[in-house]
Structures are given as C-alpha cells and as structure tokens.
Design a protein around this motif. Structure first.
Motif, PDB file in Angstrom:
ATOM      1  N   ARG A   1      29.738 -23.948  93.966  1.00 48.90           N
ATOM      2  CA  ARG A   1      29.821 -25.404  94.072  1.00 48.90           C
ATOM      3  C   ARG A   1      28.505 -26.114  93.784  1.00 48.90           C
ATOM      4  N   THR A   2      27.391 -25.510  94.134  1.00 52.56           N
ATOM      5  CA  THR A   2      26.099 -26.163  93.915  1.00 52.56           C
ATOM      6  C   THR A   2      25.560 -25.858  92.524  1.00 52.56           C
ATOM      7  N   ILE A   3      25.494 -24.561  92.164  1.00 44.80           N
ATOM      8  CA  ILE A   3      25.038 -24.199  90.816  1.00 44.80           C
ATOM      9  C   ILE A   3      26.147 -24.408  89.798  1.00 44.80           C
ATOM     10  N   GLY A   4      27.392 -24.181  90.223  1.00 44.08           N
ATOM     11  CA  GLY A   4      28.522 -24.404  89.333  1.00 44.08           C
ATOM     12  C   GLY A   4      28.927 -23.205  88.500  1.00 44.08           C
ATOM     13  N   ILE A   5      28.691 -21.983  89.002  1.00 44.25           N
ATOM     14  CA  ILE A   5      29.104 -20.773  88.292  1.00 44.25           C
ATOM     15  C   ILE A   5      30.534 -20.422  88.725  1.00 44.25           C
ATOM     16  N   PRO A   6      31.464 -20.205  87.779  1.00 43.73           N
ATOM     17  CA  PRO A   6      32.835 -19.824  88.163  1.00 43.73           C
ATOM     18  C   PRO A   6      32.855 -18.539  88.979  1.00 43.73           C
ATOM     19  N   ALA A   7      33.821 -18.440  89.890  1.00 44.22           N
ATOM     20  CA  ALA A   7      33.877 -17.287  90.805  1.00 44.22           C
ATOM     21  C   ALA A   7      33.955 -15.963  90.055  1.00 44.22           C
ATOM     22  N   GLN A   8      34.726 -15.927  88.939  1.00 44.55           N
ATOM     23  CA  GLN A   8      34.844 -14.679  88.190  1.00 44.55           C
ATOM     24  C   GLN A   8      33.498 -14.244  87.624  1.00 44.55           C
ATOM     25  N   ARG A   9      32.723 -15.209  87.148  1.00 44.49           N
ATOM     26  CA  ARG A   9      31.410 -14.883  86.588  1.00 44.49           C
ATOM     27  C   ARG A   9      30.427 -14.509  87.688  1.00 44.49           C
ATOM     28  N   VAL A  10      30.577 -15.104  88.863  1.00 41.69           N
ATOM     29  CA  VAL A  10      29.742 -14.706  89.993  1.00 41.69           C
ATOM     30  C   VAL A  10      29.981 -13.239  90.316  1.00 41.69           C
ATOM     31  N   GLY A  11      31.270 -12.865  90.382  1.00 40.76           N
ATOM     32  CA  GLY A  11      31.614 -11.475  90.659  1.00 40.76           C
ATOM     33  C   GLY A  11      31.071 -10.529  89.601  1.00 40.76           C
ATOM     34  N   LEU A  12      31.181 -10.919  88.331  1.00 41.99           N
ATOM     35  CA  LEU A  12      30.667 -10.085  87.233  1.00 41.99           C
ATOM     36  C   LEU A  12      29.149  -9.927  87.345  1.00 41.99           C
ATOM     37  N   ALA A  13      28.453 -11.025  87.569  1.00 47.97           N
ATOM     38  CA  ALA A  13      26.990 -10.974  87.648  1.00 47.97           C
ATOM     39  C   ALA A  13      26.527 -10.121  88.823  1.00 47.97           C
ATOM     40  N   LEU A  14      27.178 -10.267  89.963  1.00 42.14           N
ATOM     41  CA  LEU A  14      26.766  -9.493  91.128  1.00 42.14           C
ATOM     42  C   LEU A  14      27.105  -8.015  90.976  1.00 42.14           C
ATOM     43  N   SER A  15      28.155  -7.692  90.212  1.00 39.12           N
ATOM     44  CA  SER A  15      28.473  -6.291  89.937  1.00 39.12           C
ATOM     45  C   SER A  15      27.404  -5.657  89.053  1.00 39.12           C
ATOM     46  N   VAL A  16      27.010  -6.383  88.002  1.00 33.27           N
ATOM     47  CA  VAL A  16      25.932  -5.899  87.131  1.00 33.27           C
ATOM     48  C   VAL A  16      24.638  -5.777  87.923  1.00 33.27           C
ATOM     49  N   ALA A  17      24.388  -6.746  88.790  1.00 29.86           N
ATOM     50  CA  ALA A  17      23.180  -6.718  89.615  1.00 29.86           C
ATOM     51  C   ALA A  17      23.176  -5.507  90.542  1.00 29.86           C
ATOM     52  N   GLY A  18      24.332  -5.210  91.117  1.00 23.60           N
ATOM     53  CA  GLY A  18      24.425  -4.037  91.987  1.00 23.60           C
ATOM     54  C   GLY A  18      24.121  -2.752  91.244  1.00 23.60           C
ATOM     55  N   LEU A  19      24.582  -2.652  90.003  1.00 20.62           N
ATOM     56  CA  LEU A  19      24.290  -1.477  89.191  1.00 20.62           C
ATOM     57  C   LEU A  19      22.792  -1.370  88.911  1.00 20.62           C
ATOM     58  N   CYS A  20      22.166  -2.503  88.628  1.00 17.41           N
ATOM     59  CA  CYS A  20      20.711  -2.501  88.401  1.00 17.41           C
ATOM     60  C   CYS A  20      19.978  -2.012  89.647  1.00 17.41           C
ATOM     61  N   GLY A  21      20.426  -2.472  90.806  1.00 13.89           N
ATOM     62  CA  GLY A  21      19.799  -2.035  92.050  1.00 13.89           C
ATOM     63  C   GLY A  21      19.936  -0.541  92.252  1.00 13.89           C
ATOM     64  N   LEU A  22      21.113  -0.007  91.929  1.00 17.02           N
ATOM     65  CA  LEU A  22      21.361   1.429  92.076  1.00 17.02           C
ATOM     66  C   LEU A  22      20.449   2.242  91.169  1.00 17.02           C
ATOM     67  N   VAL A  23      20.307   1.813  89.925  1.00 18.28           N
ATOM     68  CA  VAL A  23      19.520   2.557  88.945  1.00 18.28           C
ATOM     69  C   VAL A  23      18.028   2.550  89.306  1.00 18.28           C
ATOM     70  N   CYS A  24      17.553   1.455  89.870  1.00 20.33           N
ATOM     71  CA  CYS A  24      16.107   1.304  90.101  1.00 20.33           C
ATOM     72  C   CYS A  24      15.636   1.834  91.441  1.00 20.33           C
ATOM     73  N   THR A  25      16.537   2.196  92.328  1.00 20.46           N
ATOM     74  CA  THR A  25      16.134   2.626  93.663  1.00 20.46           C
ATOM     75  C   THR A  25      15.257   3.876  93.625  1.00 20.46           C
ATOM     76  N   VAL A  26      15.648   4.886  92.848  1.00 18.06           N
ATOM     77  CA  VAL A  26      14.896   6.144  92.807  1.00 18.06           C
ATOM     78  C   VAL A  26      13.494   5.955  92.224  1.00 18.06           C
ATOM     79  N   PRO A  27      13.317   5.267  91.084  1.00 19.51           N
ATOM     80  CA  PRO A  27      11.949   5.054  90.583  1.00 19.51           C
ATOM     81  C   PRO A  27      11.067   4.309  91.584  1.00 19.51           C
TER      82      PRO A  27
END
Length: 305
Positions: free
Chosen positions: A51-77
C-alpha cells in the motif's frame, strides 16, 4: 492471595528467562533490540510493501522468494568469513549494512529497486542469525548453552511482541508517514545493536569451535557433517519445517491485506497472539533438550506438531 500467587508466577517466569549477569545478559539485550526491530518491520511490511510502496502482492512474494534464495546461498561464505575474522566483527558490519538497507526501503520506487534491497537485506538477516549463534557459542560456556539459547528465544519473542504492538499502532494510524517510521525505526535499532556489540569489547578472533575447525587439516571438521547422510537428512527436514516462518510472517499477512476484507490490524493481532504463546512456553518446552537423545525426542514431537 490469588494476586500474590500470580505475581509469584510472573516473577519466577521473569527470573527464568533473564540470563545471568555478564556476556549472557549482554547477548540478551542484543536479542531484545534486534527482535524489537524485526517485530516492527515484519508486522507492518505487508502493508508497507503493497500500500505504501505500491508493489503488487504477487511481485512481493516473488521478490521475497528470490531474496530468500540469496540469503541461503550467501550464509556459508559469510560464516567462513566469521571463522577468520570473528563473529563479533562480521556481525557489527552486518548491522551497519542492515541500517543502510532498511533506510533504502524508503527510497524504493519500483520493482527492480525493491528486489535489490530485499535481496541485500535477506542476505544480512539470514547470516545474522548464524553469526549471533556463533557469538553465543564463543561467549557462553558449554554447560549453559542450551539454557541460554532458550532464554534468547524467549527474549526474542518478548521483543518481537513489543515490535508487533508498535507496528499495530502504525497500521491503525493508516498513514504512509507512520509506516515509513516503522522502517526507519528498524534501521535505527540496527545502529543501537552496533553500539551494544562495541560495548562488549569482543575479541577479534573466532570462537573455540571455529578455531578448531580452521586448524583442522584439510578442513576435516568443516566437511565432516556433510559426509553424515543422516545429519544432512535431518537438516533438510528441519529446513522444510521452518517453512512455517515465512508462511506466518509473509504469506498470511499478504493474504489478509490483499485477499480478504479483514482489517490490516488483524496482522498485528495474530502475530501478537502467536508470540505470546511461544513466550509463555519456550523455556519450559526446552527442558530435556540438553542431551542428543532429549533433543532428538523433542524434535520428533515438534515435527508431529
């Protein structure tokens, strides 16, 4: 008399979750600060993103899924970097960058920028949990590690409860200014966390277990867990069970805000209820987990639940 009994129960509970003076208590303060910021942000993020930034819910879910994958990959390094430099140093830099990242959310004006900031913050948040665990391992004696970890979890939920309540007030206000304030408050709390870490006067070196792993020939200790098929299988199962967390803090709030007629304030109410239940029973339920057999038994019960 009933009031005195309730006061006695409350006092006993408080004494149970309060870490002993010294490093454990300082870690408790750090946990409270971090969880307060996380509670504020996670509770209000679904409303803020859609509502404030105006990102559609589906795109929010997509972005946070990609973000979660990035977090997983970078934890070990990042973990290996902490082995070399010490968890305290790396965690300090982590919190500084997190303050910058959360502030950057206030400048987002499109999906690409939102995705970039979300990925950066996911890397920092995912690694922060492992770094704090490593710091606890280095600063707390082995005999107290299970109890202190349970206390940290209870304090985490206490802080999260306060953060969710503050976010509920911001959601109830219903203004963009109030929601931007929740994001900036989290950024400010990252800087407070840095001050707490610097006040600990941490040594630059890694903890005893990390040092042992670094000194082992050929990285024997580092790769031993990966050769244990049963251990890896348990880790994968635990990872699947952890899906409850994004469902509770991301999926459910997005659904409430965009897919139902329920008021957005319900997000805060549900997270507060969940946190209260965990807060009341976390330390009690953790009893008996001090041995591998006890921990395995409790893990089985948790899986069934």
């Amino acid at each position: 008399m009933a009031e005195a009994r309730r006061y006695g129960v409350l006092q006993a509970w408080f004494q149970e979750i309060l870490p002993a003076a010294g490093n454990a208590r300082r870690l408790g303060v750090l946990t409270l600060i971090q969880s307060l910021g996380l509670g504020v942000f996670l509770t209000s993020s679904a409303v803020f993103f859609t509502r404030t930034i105006g990102i559609p819910a589906q795109r929010v879910g997509l972005a946070l899924s990609v973000a979660g994958l990035c977090g997983l990959v970078c934890t070990v390094p990042i973990g290996r970097l902490a082995d070399r430099l010490g968890a305290g140093r790396v965690l300090t830099v982590n919190f500084l960058l997190a303050a910058v990242g959360f502030t950057a959310y206030c400048l987002v004006d499109g999906f690409a920028a939102f995705l970039a900031v979300a990925c950066a913050i996911a890397v920092l948040e995912t690694s922060a949990g492992a770094l704090q665990a490593s710091l606890t391992d280095a600063l707390v004696g082995e005999g107290e590690r299970v109890r202190v970890s349970a206390q940290m979890r209870s304090l985490f939920n206490l802080g999260f409860l306060g953060g969710a309540a503050l976010a509920g007030a911001a959601i109830a206000a219903g203004t963009s200014t109030a929601l931007y304030a929740t994001v900036l408050a989290n950024a400010a709390l990252q800087l407070v966390s840095v001050a707490v870490l610097l006040g600990m006067r941490l040594s630059a070196g890694p903890g005893p277990r990390a040092a042992a792993a670094a000194d082992a020939p050929g990285g024997v200790l580092r790769s031993a867990a990966l050769r244990d098929v049963r251990y890896v299988a348990v880790a994968l199962v635990c990872g699947a069970l952890e899906l409850y967390h994004p469902l509770l803090t991301v999926g459910l709030p997005l659904w409430i805000v965009t897919g139902t007629d329920a008021p957005a304030l319900l997000v805060s109410g549900l997270l507060i209820l969940d946190t209260v239940l965990v807060l009341l029973f976390q330390v009690t339920v953790s009893r008996g987990a001090g041995t591998p057999v006890g921990a395995a038994r409790m893990l089985r019960w948790a899986g069934w639940a």
